[in-house]
Design a protein around this motif. Structure first.
Motif, mmCIF file in Angstrom:
data_model
loop_
_atom_site.group_PDB
_atom_site.id
_atom_site.type_symbol
_atom_site.label_atom_id
_atom_site.label_comp_id
_atom_site.label_asym_id
_atom_site.label_seq_id
_atom_site.Cartn_x
_atom_site.Cartn_y
_atom_site.Cartn_z
ATOM 1 N N VAL A 156 0.869 -1.177 0.000
ATOM 2 C CA VAL A 156 0.000 0.000 0.000
ATOM 3 C C VAL A 156 0.905 1.227 0.000
ATOM 4 O O VAL A 156 1.632 1.471 0.957
ATOM 5 N N ASN A 157 0.881 1.950 -1.098
ATOM 6 C CA ASN A 157 1.669 3.172 -1.224
ATOM 7 C C ASN A 157 0.829 4.382 -0.818
ATOM 8 O O ASN A 157 -0.395 4.330 -0.847
ATOM 9 N N THR A 158 1.506 5.458 -0.480
ATOM 10 C CA THR A 158 0.816 6.669 -0.030
ATOM 11 C C THR A 158 1.056 7.802 -1.018
ATOM 12 O O THR A 158 2.165 8.328 -1.130
ATOM 13 N N THR A 159 0.022 8.148 -1.760
ATOM 14 C CA THR A 159 0.089 9.306 -2.640
ATOM 15 C C THR A 159 -0.668 10.452 -1.966
ATOM 16 O O THR A 159 -0.790 10.497 -0.751
ATOM 17 N N SER A 160 -1.184 11.374 -2.732
ATOM 18 C CA SER A 160 -1.848 12.543 -2.152
ATOM 19 C C SER A 160 -2.702 13.213 -3.214
ATOM 20 O O SER A 160 -2.420 13.094 -4.416
ATOM 21 N N GLY A 161 -3.711 13.931 -2.762
ATOM 22 C CA GLY A 161 -4.467 14.762 -3.683
ATOM 23 C C GLY A 161 -3.576 15.756 -4.396
ATOM 24 O O GLY A 161 -3.820 16.138 -5.543
ATOM 25 N N ALA A 162 -2.481 16.169 -3.740
ATOM 26 C CA ALA A 162 -1.520 17.072 -4.381
ATOM 27 C C ALA A 162 -0.879 16.412 -5.592
ATOM 28 O O ALA A 162 -0.595 17.069 -6.592
ATOM 29 N N GLY A 163 -0.653 15.113 -5.521
ATOM 30 C CA GLY A 163 -0.072 14.390 -6.635
ATOM 31 C C GLY A 163 -1.061 14.098 -7.742
ATOM 32 O O GLY A 163 -0.675 13.903 -8.893
ATOM 33 N N LEU A 164 -2.336 14.073 -7.401
ATOM 34 C CA LEU A 164 -3.379 13.776 -8.383
ATOM 35 C C LEU A 164 -3.894 15.034 -9.065
ATOM 36 O O LEU A 164 -4.254 15.011 -10.248
ATOM 37 N N LEU A 165 -3.964 16.148 -8.336
ATOM 38 C CA LEU A 165 -4.540 17.389 -8.869
ATOM 39 C C LEU A 165 -3.570 18.561 -8.884
ATOM 40 O O LEU A 165 -3.843 19.574 -9.529
ATOM 41 N N GLY A 166 -2.470 18.442 -8.153
ATOM 42 C CA GLY A 166 -1.561 19.568 -7.990
ATOM 43 C C GLY A 166 -1.907 20.363 -6.741
ATOM 44 O O GLY A 166 -3.034 20.307 -6.239
ATOM 45 N N SER A 167 -0.940 21.101 -6.216
ATOM 46 C CA SER A 167 -1.171 21.902 -5.017
ATOM 47 C C SER A 167 -0.216 23.084 -5.027
ATOM 48 O O SER A 167 1.004 22.911 -5.066
ATOM 49 N N VAL A 168 -0.775 24.288 -5.027
ATOM 50 C CA VAL A 168 0.031 25.501 -5.089
ATOM 51 C C VAL A 168 0.992 25.553 -3.898
ATOM 52 O O VAL A 168 0.602 25.309 -2.755
ATOM 53 N N GLY A 169 2.254 25.848 -4.176
ATOM 54 C CA GLY A 169 3.258 25.931 -3.124
ATOM 55 C C GLY A 169 3.867 24.600 -2.754
ATOM 56 O O GLY A 169 4.703 24.532 -1.850
ATOM 57 N N GLN A 170 3.482 23.538 -3.459
ATOM 58 C CA GLN A 170 3.989 22.201 -3.135
ATOM 59 C C GLN A 170 4.455 21.466 -4.393
ATOM 60 O O GLN A 170 4.157 20.292 -4.593
ATOM 61 N N GLY A 171 5.202 22.167 -5.242
ATOM 62 C CA GLY A 171 5.639 21.551 -6.486
ATOM 63 C C GLY A 171 6.482 20.309 -6.274
ATOM 64 O O GLY A 171 6.339 19.317 -7.000
ATOM 65 N N ASN A 172 7.373 20.331 -5.292
ATOM 66 C CA ASN A 172 8.227 19.169 -5.018
ATOM 67 C C ASN A 172 7.406 17.991 -4.491
ATOM 68 O O ASN A 172 7.547 16.849 -4.949
ATOM 69 N N TYR A 173 6.538 18.278 -3.550
ATOM 70 C CA TYR A 173 5.685 17.244 -2.943
ATOM 71 C C TYR A 173 4.708 16.674 -3.963
ATOM 72 O O TYR A 173 4.527 15.447 -4.063
ATOM 73 N N ALA A 174 4.085 17.543 -4.755
ATOM 74 C CA ALA A 174 3.116 17.095 -5.757
ATOM 75 C C ALA A 174 3.786 16.214 -6.804
ATOM 76 O O ALA A 174 3.235 15.185 -7.221
ATOM 77 N N ALA A 175 4.984 16.599 -7.239
ATOM 78 C CA ALA A 175 5.697 15.803 -8.237
ATOM 79 C C ALA A 175 6.065 14.432 -7.678
ATOM 80 O O ALA A 175 5.937 13.414 -8.370
ATOM 81 N N ALA A 176 6.516 14.398 -6.428
ATOM 82 C CA ALA A 176 6.875 13.118 -5.817
ATOM 83 C C ALA A 176 5.650 12.222 -5.662
ATOM 84 O O ALA A 176 5.699 11.019 -5.945
ATOM 85 N N LYS A 177 4.541 12.808 -5.232
ATOM 86 C CA LYS A 177 3.330 12.012 -5.025
ATOM 87 C C LYS A 177 2.732 11.530 -6.341
ATOM 88 O O LYS A 177 2.157 10.439 -6.416
ATOM 89 N N ALA A 178 2.861 12.343 -7.403
ATOM 90 C CA ALA A 178 2.434 11.881 -8.725
ATOM 91 C C ALA A 178 3.323 10.733 -9.185
ATOM 92 O O ALA A 178 2.850 9.760 -9.797
ATOM 93 N N GLY A 179 4.617 10.821 -8.894
ATOM 94 C CA GLY A 179 5.532 9.742 -9.233
ATOM 95 C C GLY A 179 5.184 8.447 -8.539
ATOM 96 O O GLY A 179 5.350 7.356 -9.106
#
Length: 294
Positions: A156-179
């Motif tokens: 079970v991996n942990t992604t985030s809504g930031a990785g699925l939709l993007g999140s302003v101010g979290q480019g590094n986190y969003a990219a990692a979670k999309a990965g």
């Protein structure tokens, strides 16, 4: 321990298990009869060293209620740390059934202010910190399968809504979670023949990592753990390569990129023609959901 015994006899690793979501997952697995390896490096929100061993405290909580757990304090974003994590489960319990990848931290900045170190640190812990434990666990399970002992293994991996939709101010986190989503899909496709299922959960809950960025979150980590436990159990047979969002009492199957409106002229477009076709297709396409914080 109280529970239905859904994970009785299973050995479960939870990374980032000392606080927040990881702690809730570790306690929930233990309540369902699992033996738990609780990994936590014990760092602060920004990845800097902090005092104490949160992993050891969670182990004490589990043992105090009659469960069985051991702590691991290694850095799972290194090959050595990830290998020792899998070895800890095998040495302590002789088997491994479930890996929950959950470790992470934040260094939020708008892109124009995002330092290279902040990018590297967040991508390292979230994305590499998923890949390396996964790789070492899969190597073990492949060996078991080839030896005629096919596992009933779960990741079970942990992604985030930031990785699925993007999140302003979290480019590094969003990219990692999309990965992590991409990694989940590839792992699910490559490992089913070994008896391994790989899924991802995008949790929305108030933790020390989210409370500053998403102050309006009402759910708590314990709301997310039941889905993670089910995905990590034998009861989830046949479910792999899926992404779920969980918040409070809501569970959503996330549906990612899929073919939408298409135009095919059977020959190369000119730039003007391509633009005209794309504009027409966009009128027939679903509008994307807004980026968080936009």
């Amino acid at each position: 321990m109280t529970g239905t015994g859904m994970c009785e006899g299973r050995v479960v690793i939870v990374t980032g298990g000392g606080r927040g979501l990881g702690r809730a997952h570790a306690l929930a697995f233990a309540a369902e009869g699992a033996k738990v390896v609780v990994n936590d490096l014990g760092v602060g929100l920004d990845g800097a060293a902090s005092a104490g061993s949160p992993a050891a405290r969670v182990v004490e909580e589990i043992r105090a209620t009659g469960g069985d757990a051991v702590a691991h304090g290694g850095d799972i974003a290194t090959g050595e740390g990830a290998a020792s994590l899998i070895a800890t489960a095998l040495d302590a319990y002789g088997r491994l059934d479930t890996l929950v990848n959950n470790a992470g931290f934040l260094r939020d900045r708008m892109l124009v202010n995002l330092d290279e170190d902040d990018w590297d640190a967040v991508v390292r812990v979230h994305l590499k910190g998923h890949f390396l434990p996964l790789r070492h666990a899969l190597a073990h399970w492949r060996t078991e399968a080839k030896a005629g002992r096919p596992p009933v293994a779960r990741v079970v991996n942990t992604t985030s809504g930031a990785g699925l939709l993007g999140s302003v101010g979290q480019g590094n986190y969003a990219a990692a979670k999309a990965g992590i989503v991409g990694l989940t899909l590839v792992a699910a496709a490559e490992t089913s023949r070994y008896g391994v299922q790989v899924n991802a959960v995008a949790p929305a809950a108030r933790t020390r990592m989210t409370e500053r960025a998403f102050a309006d979150l009402a759910g708590v980590p314990e709301d997310v753990s039941p889905l993670v436990v089910w995905l990590g159990s034998a009861a989830s047979a046949g479910v792999t390569g899926r992404v779920f969002e969980a918040e409070g009492g809501r569970i959503t199957v996330m549906e990612g990129w899929r073919l939408g409106p298409t135009a095919d002229r059977g020959a190369r477009w000119t730039p003007a023609e391509a633009g005209e076709a794309a504009a027409k297709l966009l009128t027939a396409a679903e509008r994307p959901r807004a980026v968080y914080g936009a």
